[in-house]
Design an enzyme around this catalytic site. Structure first.
Site, PDB file in Angstrom:
ATOM      1  CG  ASP A  21      -4.619  -4.308   8.528  1.00  0.00           C
ATOM      2  OD1 ASP A  21      -4.870  -5.414   8.034  1.00  0.00           O
ATOM      3  OD2 ASP A  21      -3.480  -3.972   8.892  1.00  0.00           O
ATOM      4  CD  GLU A  26      -2.433  -1.405   2.669  1.00  0.00           C
ATOM      5  OE1 GLU A  26      -3.595  -1.850   2.727  1.00  0.00           O
ATOM      6  OE2 GLU A  26      -1.732  -1.208   3.666  1.00  0.00           O
TER       7      GLU A  26
HETATM    8  P1  NAD Z   1       2.677 -10.725  13.562  1.00  0.00           P
HETATM    9  O1  NAD Z   1       2.570 -11.714  12.446  1.00  0.00           O
HETATM   10  O2  NAD Z   1       4.014 -10.379  14.103  1.00  0.00           O
HETATM   11  O3  NAD Z   1       1.795 -11.239  14.809  1.00  0.00           O
HETATM   12  C1  NAD Z   1       0.484 -11.707  14.669  1.00  0.00           C
HETATM   13  C2  NAD Z   1       0.204 -12.693  15.783  1.00  0.00           C
HETATM   14  O4  NAD Z   1      -1.176 -13.083  15.703  1.00  0.00           O
HETATM   15  C3  NAD Z   1       1.035 -13.983  15.675  1.00  0.00           C
HETATM   16  O5  NAD Z   1       1.758 -14.206  16.863  1.00  0.00           O
HETATM   17  C4  NAD Z   1      -0.023 -15.073  15.449  1.00  0.00           C
HETATM   18  O6  NAD Z   1       0.319 -16.319  16.034  1.00  0.00           O
HETATM   19  C5  NAD Z   1      -1.257 -14.439  16.098  1.00  0.00           C
HETATM   20  N1  NAD Z   1      -2.540 -14.981  15.675  1.00  0.00           N
HETATM   21  C6  NAD Z   1      -2.947 -15.302  14.413  1.00  0.00           C
HETATM   22  N2  NAD Z   1      -4.214 -15.775  14.451  1.00  0.00           N
HETATM   23  C7  NAD Z   1      -4.599 -15.729  15.744  1.00  0.00           C
HETATM   24  C8  NAD Z   1      -5.805 -16.092  16.413  1.00  0.00           C
HETATM   25  N3  NAD Z   1      -6.846 -16.603  15.767  1.00  0.00           N
HETATM   26  N4  NAD Z   1      -5.888 -15.907  17.771  1.00  0.00           N
HETATM   27  C9  NAD Z   1      -4.808 -15.422  18.459  1.00  0.00           C
HETATM   28  N5  NAD Z   1      -3.642 -15.085  17.867  1.00  0.00           N
HETATM   29  C10 NAD Z   1      -3.549 -15.242  16.541  1.00  0.00           C
HETATM   30  O7  NAD Z   1       1.929  -9.423  13.053  1.00  0.00           O
HETATM   31  P2  NAD Z   1       1.987  -7.934  13.646  1.00  0.00           P
HETATM   32  O8  NAD Z   1       3.040  -7.143  12.968  1.00  0.00           O
HETATM   33  O9  NAD Z   1       1.949  -7.985  15.136  1.00  0.00           O
HETATM   34  O10 NAD Z   1       0.599  -7.371  13.103  1.00  0.00           O
HETATM   35  C11 NAD Z   1      -0.608  -7.857  13.635  1.00  0.00           C
HETATM   36  C12 NAD Z   1      -1.771  -7.368  12.797  1.00  0.00           C
HETATM   37  O11 NAD Z   1      -1.895  -5.952  12.940  1.00  0.00           O
HETATM   38  C13 NAD Z   1      -1.607  -7.625  11.308  1.00  0.00           C
HETATM   39  O12 NAD Z   1      -2.832  -8.141  10.825  1.00  0.00           O
HETATM   40  C14 NAD Z   1      -1.292  -6.277  10.719  1.00  0.00           C
HETATM   41  O13 NAD Z   1      -1.723  -6.165   9.385  1.00  0.00           O
HETATM   42  C15 NAD Z   1      -2.066  -5.381  11.651  1.00  0.00           C
HETATM   43  N6  NAD Z   1      -1.575  -3.999  11.735  1.00  0.00           N
HETATM   44  C16 NAD Z   1      -2.510  -3.018  11.777  1.00  0.00           C
HETATM   45  C17 NAD Z   1      -2.105  -1.696  11.890  1.00  0.00           C
HETATM   46  C18 NAD Z   1      -3.137  -0.609  11.998  1.00  0.00           C
HETATM   47  O14 NAD Z   1      -2.785   0.578  11.926  1.00  0.00           O
HETATM   48  N7  NAD Z   1      -4.401  -0.940  12.219  1.00  0.00           N
HETATM   49  C19 NAD Z   1      -0.741  -1.372  11.923  1.00  0.00           C
HETATM   50  C20 NAD Z   1       0.189  -2.404  11.913  1.00  0.00           C
HETATM   51  C21 NAD Z   1      -0.248  -3.730  11.831  1.00  0.00           C
END
Ligand code: NAD
Length: 354
Positions: free
Chosen positions: A239, A68
């Site tokens: 997101d 993005e």
């Molecule tokens: P990451 O991959 O480091 O961590 C994600 C975690 O979620 C992993 O530890 C995984 O095991 C866990 N997980 C997956 N499915 C699960 C479930 N059903 N129940 C419990 N845990 C589960 O990712 P990250 O960098 O921490 O990002 C997390 C999310 O936040 C991503 O989806 C990312 O796109 C989103 N994000 C959003 C914003 C925003 O501004 N809204 C900003 C950054 C990241």
């Protein structure tokens, strides 16, 4: 601390903040101060929301993830971020989210800062969530459930402690190693931490529920029966189109707050709802033009997707804080011939440098 102000004159070089220097900046300022001051920058920019150019981010989707571009401008500065979201990356030893971004001087069009934004995105996402919660969470909130204990999770926890006084964390992740990592990283920072065996257990007694999981599907991290009255939900992980975390029934019970509705309707939890389902824009809560939490029993939901103005605020914060620190490299990415029209002559005379 300059919250707003004119852009500096364009320089002969572009300051570049690498991952290494971003980490050094976090240590120099201290992460608590960084998050608190960044939150103030975000709130200051949200309060002048009408001044900004706004557009939903430009997304290139693939089967595995999304790339993005997120541009905005306040007509003094222009900023953009490049960011990806690839949930399968983590299993391959890569970050789910990586990013870099740039600020430019609108008057000349010259870049004034290039920065890594992988670490900075985690900081700004946490600061944004905490700013939203200062307007929406129930008074006296101390207990937060954090579901999804990956890259973003510790930043969220620290921002909520810094801005709201959260002291108790209830962690859950489908991968217990992620929760252990989160507990280890937060040890000694004054939290009372419990690792829970399910998300149902994690939400027990929580005043705030943060969902920050990564899965490229419409998941049900929280179902309706798990959300009691008065809770604030900070839904961060949903997101993207087809990537949500909350059961639809929660959404119809909650007062929903969003960053920029045209983007959130595409990407947020509310993609599950009718296009005219009422939502409140957070900036209007901050300016006092709309109500935040209206009662202790109301369920409030921040449907976070991440908006360009937050990245703009973060880049401004970094620009204002690297001066005098030496925590940047000087990038030679601006051609500077003696005669601006003699670009070719500059190239022609540059012999003996290959
Ligand atoms: P990451 O991959 O480091 O961590 C994600 C975690 O979620 C992993 O530890 C995984 O095991 C866990 N997980 C997956 N499915 C699960 C479930 N059903 N129940 C419990 N845990 C589960 O990712 P990250 O960098 O921490 O990002 C997390 C999310 O936040 C991503 O989806 C990312 O796109 C989103 N994000 C959003 C914003 C925003 O501004 N809204 C900003 C950054 C990241």
């Amino acid at each position: 601390m300059a919250l707003t102000g004119p852009a500096p004159s364009p320089l002969a070089f572009v300051p570049f903040v690498s991952v290494q220097n971003m980490m050094a900046l976090v240590h120099t300022l201290g992460i608590n101060r960084f998050l608190r001051e960044l939150a103030a920058y975000i709130e200051a920019d949200f309060r002048r929301w009408p001044e900004f150019d706004k557009t939903p981010r430009i997304a290139a989707h693939s089967a595995e993830g999304v790339i993005e571009l997120m541009p905005t401008s306040d007509h003094t500065l222009y900023g953009f971020k490049y960011v990806n979201g690839h949930p399968k990356n983590m299993k391959e030893g890569l970050q789910t989210v990586t990013a870099f971004g740039m600020l430019a001087d609108v008057a000349s069009g010259y870049p004034v800062l290039l920065s890594e934004m992988t670490v900075l995105t985690a900081l700004r996402t946490a600061a944004m969530s905490a700013v939203a919660a200062t307007h929406l969470a129930p008074a006296g909130a101390r207990v937060m459930a954090v579901i999804g204990n990956g890259a973003q999770s510790e930043f969220q926890a620290i921002a909520f402690r810094e801005l709201l006084g959260i002291t108790t964390l209830r962690l859950f992740d489908i991968d217990p190693a992620a929760s252990e990592k989160c507990r280890r990283n937060l040890a000694g920072l004054g939290f009372d931490i419990t690792i829970c065996e399910s998300s149902e257990k994690a939400v027990e007694g929580a005043d705030i529920i943060t969902t920050v999981t990564a899965d490229k599907q419409c998941a049900t991290i929280l179902s309706d029966n798990m959300v009691g009255s008065g809770v604030h939900i900070n839904a961060v992980g949903g997101d993207c189109p087809g990537k949500t975390e909350l059961h639809r029934d929660i959404l119809t019970r909650a007062a929903i707050f969003v960053e920029y509705p045209p983007q959130t309707r595409i990407e947020g939890e509310i993609q599950q709802l009718a296009e005219d389902h009422p939502v409140t824009e957070l900036w209007q809560v901050m300016t006092g033009d709309a109500a935040g939490r209206r009662s202790q029993s109301e369920i409030t939901l921040f449907d976070s997707v991440g908006f360009a103005i937050e990245d703009f605020s973060a880049l401004r914060y970094v620009r204002d804080n690297i001066a005098g620190t030496g925590l940047y490299e000087r990038l030679d990415m601006l051609a500077d011939p003696d005669d601006p029209r003699d670009l070719f002559g500059m190239v022609q005379r540059a012999t003996g440098i290959s």
